[in-house]
Design a protein around this motif. Structure first.
Motif, mmCIF file in Angstrom:
data_model
loop_
_atom_site.group_PDB
_atom_site.id
_atom_site.type_symbol
_atom_site.label_atom_id
_atom_site.label_comp_id
_atom_site.label_asym_id
_atom_site.label_seq_id
_atom_site.Cartn_x
_atom_site.Cartn_y
_atom_site.Cartn_z
ATOM 1 N N PHE A 68 11.966 5.298 -7.938
ATOM 2 C CA PHE A 68 11.256 6.504 -7.520
ATOM 3 C C PHE A 68 10.905 6.468 -6.036
ATOM 4 N N ALA A 69 10.747 5.286 -5.467
ATOM 5 C CA ALA A 69 10.545 5.192 -4.020
ATOM 6 C C ALA A 69 11.773 5.703 -3.276
ATOM 7 N N GLU A 70 12.949 5.375 -3.797
ATOM 8 C CA GLU A 70 14.189 5.866 -3.189
ATOM 9 C C GLU A 70 14.316 7.373 -3.374
ATOM 10 N N LEU A 71 13.935 7.856 -4.550
ATOM 11 C CA LEU A 71 14.019 9.286 -4.844
ATOM 12 C C LEU A 71 13.104 10.099 -3.929
ATOM 13 N N LEU A 72 11.937 9.540 -3.595
ATOM 14 C CA LEU A 72 10.924 10.266 -2.823
ATOM 15 C C LEU A 72 10.863 9.811 -1.367
ATOM 16 N N ARG A 80 5.213 4.691 1.142
ATOM 17 C CA ARG A 80 6.552 4.245 1.526
ATOM 18 C C ARG A 80 6.844 2.835 1.017
ATOM 19 N N VAL A 81 8.072 2.629 0.584
ATOM 20 C CA VAL A 81 8.552 1.301 0.193
ATOM 21 C C VAL A 81 9.643 0.914 1.178
ATOM 22 N N PHE A 82 9.418 -0.173 1.912
ATOM 23 C CA PHE A 82 10.343 -0.585 2.967
ATOM 24 C C PHE A 82 11.439 -1.514 2.462
#
Length: 365
Positions: A68-72, A80-82
């Motif tokens: 979901f981090a990639e989706l959003l 944010r997810v780095f």
């Protein structure tokens, strides 16, 4: 001569995905999800000087959060997810996420320090995080865990959504099985087991609770829909919150509906005119000049069908004097709110004054 004692070496986590090493400087949280560390990335190019590294031994939640981090990734109000990676430590696999550091902590911590917020702040921040939730809902996904512990206060005191560990996609409009939830932040019908399906409207319910917590400056007090009248905000926002927290079938069905309701203030109800109540389905609201029982008897004698509250088949709402205890002010009792909701769905209900009702129910000969 004694040698100075060596400083303990901070633990690290290495990402084979990015080639970065994260020095785990300090433990800042733990729970069922695992542990969260304040960390320093090396090399640090392209990343903030400090990030959070979330470590779990469970792959399911890690997969969801990474996905979901990639989706959003384009949503400004999603945490944010780095980096996302897995590594073996001490013979066990651990799953790691390097995320944005929320410098003010979660919403509960921030409210305990800053207290109640203005309506202007609440409207702005709720609308902002709703944009992220709308992106989820448009993708037929549900967050399912919108609690004050998963809403984070970042730089500039901006609210951001995080922790997508139990988020999931729905395959049909009926929603998904309500098998994971925080008991104190879900609708009663789900908490008590009467409803076993989680839908978009249940995410909306949790957003309504977040708005209440911001207005009160408190995440501990319970909230019922009838308590909305005491909130320190405008009648319009009270009505919006009531439609988030009220009966299940009358809630906003998605984030997009809630966004529209926040943007557009409802029109004040105007009194209409009809020629007869014979054969009409009719309901009453407010204080009448004569006992309600007399009005019901007169309506039935005139050929009307009396309903306890308006619904999709209702034709007429007779409006008396407003009740000071109405949910959201003079023009926003629960029945008037329902009439507006029905009108938005294309069901017209004519609102008439009590005086006109008595002329139709007891015409002069």
């Amino acid at each position: 001569m004694r040698r100075p004692s060596a400083q303990p070496v901070a633990p690290t986590a290495y990402s084979s995905e990015s080639g970065r090493t994260y020095r785990l400087d300090r433990l800042i949280g733990n729970g069922g999800f695992g542990e969260v560390y304040l960390a320093t990335p090396t090399p640090g190019s392209g990343l903030p000087t400090q990030v959070c590294v979330k470590i779990s031994d469970r792959i399911s939640g890690w997969l969801r959060e990474a996905y979901f981090a990639e989706l959003l990734t384009r949503e400004q109000r999603a945490l944010r997810v780095f980096d996302r990676f897995a590594e073996i430590s001490g013979g066990q696999m651990r799953y790691c996420l390097a995320t944005e550091y929320a410098e003010h902590g979660d919403l509960g911590v921030w409210l305990s320090a800053h207290g109640a917020q203005s309506e202007r702040f609440v409207r702005r921040e709720i609308a902002a995080i709703l944009g992220t939730l709308d992106a989820l809902h448009r993708g037929q996904a549900l967050h399912r865990d919108l609690t004050p512990f998963n809403v984070f206060v970042c730089k500039g005191e901006q609210l951001k959504l995080g922790d997508f560990g139990i988020a999931t996609h729905q395959l049909n409009p009926r929603g998904v099985t309500a098998d994971f939830f925080n008991l104190f932040h879900v609708p009663n019908e789900i908490a008590w087991g009467r409803v076993r399906r989680w839908q978009k409207r249940d995410d909306v319910y949790q957003i309504g609770l977040i708005a209440v917590m911001l207005l009160r400056g408190d995440i501990t007090r319970p909230m019922r829909s009838k308590d909305v009248r005491g909130l320190p905000c405008s009648d319009h926002l009270k009505e919006v919150i009531h439609c988030c927290l009220g009966s299940r079938g009358k809630r906003y069905e998605s984030a997009r509906e809630l966004i529209a309701a926040l943007r557009q203030r409802p029109k004040e109800p105007r009194l209409g005119r009809i020629n007869s109540i014979s054969g009409k389905r009719l309901s009453f609201t407010g204080f009448l000049g004569r006992p309600r029982s007399e009005a019901i008897a007169a309506a039935r004698k005139a050929g009307a069908i009396v309903q306890s509250k308006p619904g999709k088949l209702t034709d007429v709402l007779v409006r008396g004097q407003p009740n000071a205890q109405q949910i959201a002010g003079r023009d926003a009792g629960s029945k008037l709110i329902e009439v507006r909701r029905l009108a938005a769905q294309g069901h017209k209900v004519t609102v008439i004054a009590e005086r006109q009702f008595w002329r139709l129910a007891e015409p002069r000969r």
